[in-house]
Motif scaffolding. Sequence first.
Motif: not given
Length: 152
Positions: A50-71
């Motif tokens: 299992p790997v977490s992918k963080y993407s589609n950031y609205s700004s930086d680590e303080k904003g919204d983002y997509d978290l995808t848990i992928m195989a």
Amino acid sequence: MAYKLKEITVRTNNSQEGIKIISEIWGEVLSGKLPILFDSEHNFQQGISPVSKYSNYSSDEKGDYDLTIMAATTDFFEKIETLVSKGLYKKYDEKDEKGEMGACTRKAWEKVWLEQKSGDIKRAFTEDYESTVPGEYTKDGNPHCYLYISTL
């Protein structure tokens, strides 16, 4: 007929509520309720990490983002290591000698944020990856958190 999910994505952030959502989703993945590591009949899928992918950031680590848990399979890690060798990603490897997976994950992210704040790294905020490995699957017996942070 058994089925499995390749990935699941949720829009979140690093607020207390966002972290709670992340924790709940991971609980459902690890229990098999969301069939990523297990198929819908609760058969463990060999060769999957299992790997977490963080993407589609609205700004930086303080904003919204997509978290995808992928195989992810072995070839995923080979490809990301190639990107590290090209300087497109920086790899972090943090462990916890007390055996706490959450602690090694916190250490890794705190190191990223400290290096970002000091200017030692410049994050691209495109796609970042996290793989946390329990101690029973590592050579030194300690849990490890591997972060791959996209850089400029």
